[in-house]
Design a protein around this motif. Structure first.
Motif, short mmCIF file in Angstrom:
data_model
loop_
_atom_site.label_atom_id
_atom_site.label_comp_id
_atom_site.label_asym_id
_atom_site.label_seq_id
_atom_site.Cartn_x
_atom_site.Cartn_y
_atom_site.Cartn_z
N MET A 121 82.94 77.96 75.47
CA MET A 121 83.16 77.34 74.16
C MET A 121 83.43 75.85 74.34
SD MET A 121 83.17 78.05 70.89
CE MET A 121 83.54 79.80 70.66
N SER A 122 84.18 75.49 75.36
CA SER A 122 84.47 74.08 75.61
C SER A 122 83.21 73.33 76.03
CB SER A 122 85.56 73.94 76.66
OG SER A 122 86.77 74.48 76.17
N GLU A 123 82.37 73.94 76.87
CA GLU A 123 81.11 73.32 77.27
C GLU A 123 80.24 73.06 76.05
OE1 GLU A 123 79.31 75.96 80.09
OE2 GLU A 123 80.58 75.30 81.73
N LEU A 124 80.23 74.00 75.14
CA LEU A 124 79.44 73.88 73.91
C LEU A 124 79.99 72.76 73.03
CD1 LEU A 124 77.12 75.23 72.37
CD2 LEU A 124 78.78 76.84 71.45
N THR A 125 81.30 72.69 72.94
CA THR A 125 81.96 71.71 72.09
C THR A 125 81.69 70.28 72.52
OG1 THR A 125 83.70 73.31 71.57
CG2 THR A 125 84.22 71.02 71.19
N ILE A 126 81.62 70.03 73.83
CA ILE A 126 81.44 68.64 74.28
C ILE A 126 80.02 68.12 74.03
CG2 ILE A 126 83.34 68.72 75.93
CD1 ILE A 126 81.26 68.88 78.17
N LEU A 127 79.13 68.95 73.57
CA LEU A 127 77.78 68.50 73.21
C LEU A 127 77.72 67.89 71.81
CD1 LEU A 127 75.75 71.58 74.53
CD2 LEU A 127 76.08 69.36 75.67
N LEU A 128 78.75 68.08 71.02
CA LEU A 128 78.71 67.70 69.61
C LEU A 128 78.65 66.19 69.33
CD1 LEU A 128 81.05 70.47 68.20
CD2 LEU A 128 78.54 70.40 68.19
N PRO A 129 79.30 65.34 70.10
CA PRO A 129 79.22 63.91 69.77
C PRO A 129 77.80 63.35 69.73
CG PRO A 129 81.07 64.28 71.22
CD PRO A 129 80.30 65.57 71.16
N THR A 130 76.96 63.70 70.69
CA THR A 130 75.61 63.15 70.68
C THR A 130 74.78 63.69 69.53
OG1 THR A 130 74.94 64.78 72.34
CG2 THR A 130 75.48 62.57 73.14
N VAL A 131 75.03 64.93 69.13
CA VAL A 131 74.33 65.48 67.96
C VAL A 131 74.76 64.72 66.71
CG1 VAL A 131 74.03 67.53 66.52
CG2 VAL A 131 74.00 67.73 69.01
N PHE A 132 76.04 64.40 66.62
CA PHE A 132 76.55 63.64 65.49
C PHE A 132 75.90 62.25 65.43
CE2 PHE A 132 79.96 60.92 63.59
CZ PHE A 132 79.88 61.43 62.31
N VAL A 133 75.81 61.59 66.58
CA VAL A 133 75.18 60.27 66.63
C VAL A 133 73.72 60.37 66.18
CG1 VAL A 133 74.40 58.43 68.20
CG2 VAL A 133 76.74 59.30 68.35
N GLN A 134 73.01 61.39 66.65
CA GLN A 134 71.62 61.58 66.24
C GLN A 134 71.52 61.83 64.73
OE1 GLN A 134 68.58 61.55 67.88
NE2 GLN A 134 69.71 60.60 69.55
N SER A 135 72.47 62.57 64.20
CA SER A 135 72.46 62.90 62.77
C SER A 135 72.64 61.66 61.90
CB SER A 135 73.57 63.90 62.45
OG SER A 135 73.37 65.09 63.18
N LEU A 136 73.41 60.72 62.36
CA LEU A 136 73.70 59.51 61.58
C LEU A 136 72.81 58.33 61.94
CD1 LEU A 136 77.59 59.61 61.54
CD2 LEU A 136 76.07 59.89 59.60
N SER A 137 71.89 58.50 62.89
CA SER A 137 71.14 57.35 63.42
C SER A 137 70.36 56.61 62.34
CB SER A 137 70.23 57.77 64.57
OG SER A 137 69.24 58.66 64.13
N LYS A 138 69.69 57.31 61.46
CA LYS A 138 68.89 56.64 60.43
C LYS A 138 69.79 55.79 59.53
CE LYS A 138 65.66 57.44 56.65
NZ LYS A 138 64.97 58.45 55.86
N LYS A 139 70.88 56.36 59.08
CA LYS A 139 71.80 55.65 58.19
C LYS A 139 72.44 54.47 58.92
CE LYS A 139 75.30 56.71 54.80
NZ LYS A 139 76.05 57.76 54.16
N ARG A 140 72.85 54.70 60.16
CA ARG A 140 73.50 53.65 60.94
C ARG A 140 72.54 52.50 61.23
NH1 ARG A 140 76.57 54.96 66.62
NH2 ARG A 140 77.47 52.90 66.92
N ASN A 141 71.29 52.83 61.56
CA ASN A 141 70.30 51.79 61.83
C ASN A 141 69.98 50.99 60.57
OD1 ASN A 141 69.96 51.91 64.60
ND2 ASN A 141 68.42 53.52 64.47
N GLN A 142 69.93 51.66 59.43
CA GLN A 142 69.68 50.95 58.17
C GLN A 142 70.82 49.98 57.88
OE1 GLN A 142 66.81 51.04 56.16
NE2 GLN A 142 67.85 49.21 55.44
N ARG A 143 72.06 50.43 58.09
CA ARG A 143 73.22 49.57 57.88
C ARG A 143 73.17 48.36 58.82
NH1 ARG A 143 78.19 52.71 59.13
NH2 ARG A 143 77.21 54.07 57.62
N ASN A 144 72.86 48.60 60.10
CA ASN A 144 72.76 47.49 61.05
C ASN A 144 71.66 46.51 60.65
OD1 ASN A 144 74.86 48.42 62.58
ND2 ASN A 144 73.61 49.17 64.27
N GLU A 145 70.52 47.05 60.20
CA GLU A 145 69.41 46.19 59.79
C GLU A 145 69.83 45.33 58.59
OE1 GLU A 145 64.97 46.71 57.94
OE2 GLU A 145 65.56 48.09 59.54
#
Length: 187
Positions: A121-145
């Protein structure tokens, strides 16, 4: 891939989804399933058939757009020691209050080390930050632009060095043929 004949033994499948909720929060849901390619008998004489899940577990966390964990739920559909394994589910509510982008992995390792958590469960949990970053990438890139800032992922891996062919092709505004020279001077 190998050119040598192989016999299947074990298969681990990890599946992670992100969902934007109507209330503006995000759910990140990760599932890990382990199966063996052969029948085996457990110590209590229970026979596990090939293809039956040895592990089938899910962690679902709810986070703010900023990355703060506001809810967490761990659950098991299958585990090798059944109720003994299932009893750790409540402990994963300790994820609440952590921030996915601020030392999350280390804090998970500390809070759920050894007998304080479930290894899988802990191994699975530590994968979540990069999925979160991927999920927000479009919005974050638009804000940066909109702010005239470079895309956050540039300089984040070797393919996205400012002097790489990938940056030259996909982010020409940020391309610099002298990126490595500049980086070396700054160090």
């Amino acid at each position: 891939m190998s050119n040598v004949s192989r016999t299947p033994v074990h298969h681990r499948k990890i599946d992670i989804h992100s969902f934007l909720r109507e209330d503006g929060l995000w759910d990140l849901e990760a599932t890990l399933v382990d199966v063996k390619a052969y029948d085996f008998t457990k110590a209590n004489n229970t026979v596990m058939k090939a293809g039956d899940a040895v592990h089938d577990m899910t962690i679902c966390i709810t986070v703010t757009e900023d990355g703060e964990v506001v809810a967490a739920k761990a659950s098991y559909a299958a585990a090798p020691y059944a109720e003994v394994c299932f009893s750790i589910q409540e402990a994963y509510q300790q994820l609440v209050g952590l921030h996915l982008l601020k030392g999350f992995r280390q804090k998970v390792k500390e809070r759920f080390a050894k007998t304080q958590g479930c290894t899988h469960m802990s191994e699975l949990t530590i994968l979540l930050p990069t999925v979160f970053v991927q999920s927000l990438s479009k919005k974050r890139n638009q804000r940066n632009e909109d702010l005239g800032k470079r895309p956050f992922q540039l300089e984040g891996c070797h393919a996205l060095r400012l002097d790489s062919d990938a940056v030259k092709e996909f982010y020409p505004k940020w391309y610099s043929s002298h990126s490595n020279d500049l980086m070396n001077e700054l160090q």
